[in-house]
Design an enzyme around this catalytic site. Structure first.
Site, PDB file in Angstrom:
ATOM      1  N   ARG A   1      51.896  56.493  28.045  1.00  0.00           N
ATOM      2  CA  ARG A   1      50.742  56.858  28.875  1.00  0.00           C
ATOM      3  C   ARG A   1      50.842  58.315  29.307  1.00  0.00           C
ATOM      4  O   ARG A   1      50.063  59.136  28.875  1.00  0.00           O
ATOM      5  CB  ARG A   1      50.681  55.902  30.080  1.00  0.00           C
ATOM      6  CG  ARG A   1      49.404  55.943  30.851  1.00  0.00           C
ATOM      7  CD  ARG A   1      49.233  54.737  31.748  1.00  0.00           C
ATOM      8  NE  ARG A   1      50.257  54.596  32.765  1.00  0.00           N
ATOM      9  CZ  ARG A   1      50.292  53.618  33.666  1.00  0.00           C
ATOM     10  NH1 ARG A   1      49.356  52.684  33.655  1.00  0.00           N
ATOM     11  NH2 ARG A   1      51.259  53.554  34.558  1.00  0.00           N
TER      12      ARG A   1
ATOM     13  N   TYR B   1      20.064  32.195  34.996  1.00  0.00           N
ATOM     14  CA  TYR B   1      19.618  32.926  33.806  1.00  0.00           C
ATOM     15  C   TYR B   1      20.059  32.236  32.522  1.00  0.00           C
ATOM     16  O   TYR B   1      21.192  31.767  32.409  1.00  0.00           O
ATOM     17  CB  TYR B   1      20.205  34.350  33.822  1.00  0.00           C
ATOM     18  CG  TYR B   1      19.648  35.205  34.929  1.00  0.00           C
ATOM     19  CD1 TYR B   1      18.311  35.587  34.946  1.00  0.00           C
ATOM     20  CD2 TYR B   1      20.464  35.621  35.965  1.00  0.00           C
ATOM     21  CE1 TYR B   1      17.803  36.365  35.964  1.00  0.00           C
ATOM     22  CE2 TYR B   1      19.973  36.411  36.994  1.00  0.00           C
ATOM     23  CZ  TYR B   1      18.634  36.780  36.987  1.00  0.00           C
ATOM     24  OH  TYR B   1      18.122  37.542  37.986  1.00  0.00           O
TER      25      TYR B   1
ATOM     26  N   MET C   1      23.951  38.510  39.731  1.00  0.00           N
ATOM     27  CA  MET C   1      24.506  39.735  40.321  1.00  0.00           C
ATOM     28  C   MET C   1      24.956  39.506  41.764  1.00  0.00           C
ATOM     29  O   MET C   1      25.992  40.020  42.192  1.00  0.00           O
ATOM     30  CB  MET C   1      23.465  40.865  40.267  1.00  0.00           C
ATOM     31  CG  MET C   1      24.035  42.217  40.649  1.00  0.00           C
ATOM     32  SD  MET C   1      22.810  43.526  40.680  1.00  0.00           S
ATOM     33  CE  MET C   1      22.439  43.732  38.961  1.00  0.00           C
TER      34      MET C   1
HETATM   35  N1  PLP Z   1      54.363  52.320  39.043  1.00  0.00           N
HETATM   36  C1  PLP Z   1      53.386  52.742  38.259  1.00  0.00           C
HETATM   37  C2  PLP Z   1      53.592  54.010  37.465  1.00  0.00           C
HETATM   38  C3  PLP Z   1      52.193  52.033  38.155  1.00  0.00           C
HETATM   39  O1  PLP Z   1      51.219  52.462  37.344  1.00  0.00           O
HETATM   40  C4  PLP Z   1      52.048  50.836  38.911  1.00  0.00           C
HETATM   41  C5  PLP Z   1      50.824  50.037  38.840  1.00  0.00           C
HETATM   42  O2  PLP Z   1      50.134  49.926  37.896  1.00  0.00           O
HETATM   43  C6  PLP Z   1      53.091  50.441  39.730  1.00  0.00           C
HETATM   44  C7  PLP Z   1      54.239  51.198  39.782  1.00  0.00           C
HETATM   45  C8  PLP Z   1      53.003  49.181  40.531  1.00  0.00           C
HETATM   46  O3  PLP Z   1      53.047  48.078  39.682  1.00  0.00           O
HETATM   47  P1  PLP Z   1      53.014  46.600  40.226  1.00  0.00           P
HETATM   48  O4  PLP Z   1      51.711  46.439  40.917  1.00  0.00           O
HETATM   49  O5  PLP Z   1      53.091  45.767  39.001  1.00  0.00           O
HETATM   50  O6  PLP Z   1      54.169  46.451  41.152  1.00  0.00           O
END
Ligand code: PLP
Length: 370
Positions: free
Chosen positions: A137, A266, A313
């Site tokens: 990411r 609907y 909605m």
């Molecule tokens: N750390 C990062 C980089 C995250 O993106 C997230 C959540 O998406 C977390 C920690 C927290 O994750 P969790 O909610 O699974 O504890």
């Protein structure tokens, strides 16, 4: 956004549940480890500043958010604790970040180089270097890249405070551990080129903290389990008691006898097989209650009542076991009598995960804090 304070659809957030979940987690950590509460996306739909307060009361020493605006909201609300923005903030905001003493994730040397050009005066940007060990990411891709960035930081210590280093696991909530182990090894390979560990080294989200004995770190980023939700849905058992913090309730606003053969909503996808009592519930997909939940259920007086016809909605209809008065309580997430509906129940019926359901409930639903 108009908040629906004049309709009987309300989310209740239980502060004691959040305090309990945070305190129980801290009790399991090494004494030198800290817990940062992840309160991005309006505290996973629970209300960011309220959750921040509960988490801090229970021992959280910092916060994680996703975007700069969330960090600024917290600062404006008076929170002085460390705040880490987990997503990439554009370098042009470097001075604002420094002024507000906010920490940011940085995944490239290019970001550092660009940020410098926006810095004026004697302030430093607090950076947490993100390591991409397999999440794919954000983050440095190789130990060599990281090494070069560390050299850059050393040469620019008047502009940057190298405050943290971290990674994020992609499969910590799964039974199969091979990918997790690969990421952990890559993390250790990265760390081998770090001559001086920064103040915060952090690898654990809720799932990692709950199910992996990873001791590479002195801070955890605790999100979904703080809200009392199982990060794995139902796959893995949470090794300690966590209490769900969110309840969603509404009430019947219209009740009628539908003659056999007449249809509902609907597309006329539901037709009464016999004369039936049908109730209308004032919440719909604009509130984040998924449209696809026809056939799922709510709880009324401790009994499961099927959602009939498509969710609209702003409203949907349920089949009642008998005539019931307008104003009768309808539980969408929570307990009624001896029965309950969890966030995972809703998520599974909607073909998604509990996270998405919780943070998808819109601002139109008022939050009540108890
Ligand atoms: N750390 C990062 C980089 C995250 O993106 C997230 C959540 O998406 C977390 C920690 C927290 O994750 P969790 O909610 O699974 O504890």
């Amino acid at each position: 956004m108009s908040i629906g304070t004049h309709r009987p659809t309300v989310i209740t957030v239980d502060g004691d549940a959040i305090r309990h979940n945070v305190a129980a987690e801290i009790a399991q950590l090494n004494p030198d480890s800290e817990l940062f509460a992840v309160i991005k996306a309006d505290g996973y739909g629970h209300g960011m500043t309220h959750v921040a307060k509960y988490a801090a009361e229970a021992g959280a020493t910092g916060f994680c958010v996703a975007i700069l605006d969330e960090a600024l909201t917290l600062r404006a609300a008076g929170f002085q604790q460390p705040i880490l923005v987990l997503g990439i903030v554009e370098p042009c905001y470097a001075q604002l970040i420094a002024d507000q003493k906010i920490s940011v994730a940085v995944g490239s040397q290019a970001w550092l180089a660009e940020a410098i050009s926006y810095l004026k005066g004697n302030t430093v940007v607090r950076v947490h270097l993100a390591l991409d060990t397999g999440m794919g990411r954000i983050g440095f891709q190789t130990p060599e890249e990281l090494h070069a960035a560390l050299d850059f930081l050393t040469g620019h210590d008047q502009q940057f405070d190298f405050e943290g280093i971290f990674t994020h696991f992609a499969t910590a909530d799964e039974k199969e551990q091979t990918y997790f182990e690969t990421q952990l090894q890559r993390f250790r390979d990265f760390m081998a080129v770090v001559p001086r560990k920064p103040r915060y080294v952090h690898v654990a989200n809720s799932a990692t903290s709950l199910w992996h004995q990873v001791c590479d770190g002195n801070m955890i980023r605790f999100g979904v389990a703080m809200y009392g939700m199982n990060p794995s849905g139902r796959l893995l058992t949470v090794p300690r008691v966590i209490h769900p913090a969110m309840t969603l309730k509404s009430a019947l606003v219209f009740v009628k006898k539908l003659p056999r053969g007449r249809s509902v909503s609907y597309g006329a996808t539901y037709t009464a097989a016999a004369d039936e009592w049908i109730g209308t519930v004032p919440i719909g997909y604009a509130d984040g209650y998924p449209r696809c939940l026809q056939g799922f259920h709510v709880l009324i007086n401790g009994q499961f009542c099927e959602i009939v016809g498509r969710v609209c909605m702003d409203q949907f209809m349920v089949r009642l076991p008998e005539k019931m008065p307008v104003g009768t309580e309808v539980v969408l997430v929570g307990e009624s009598g001896s029965q309950h509906i969890t966030m995972v129940d809703v998520a599974e019926a909607a073909g998604t995960i509990n996270y998405e359901i919780a943070c998808g409930f819109s601002a139109r639903i008022p939050r009540r804090y108890v």
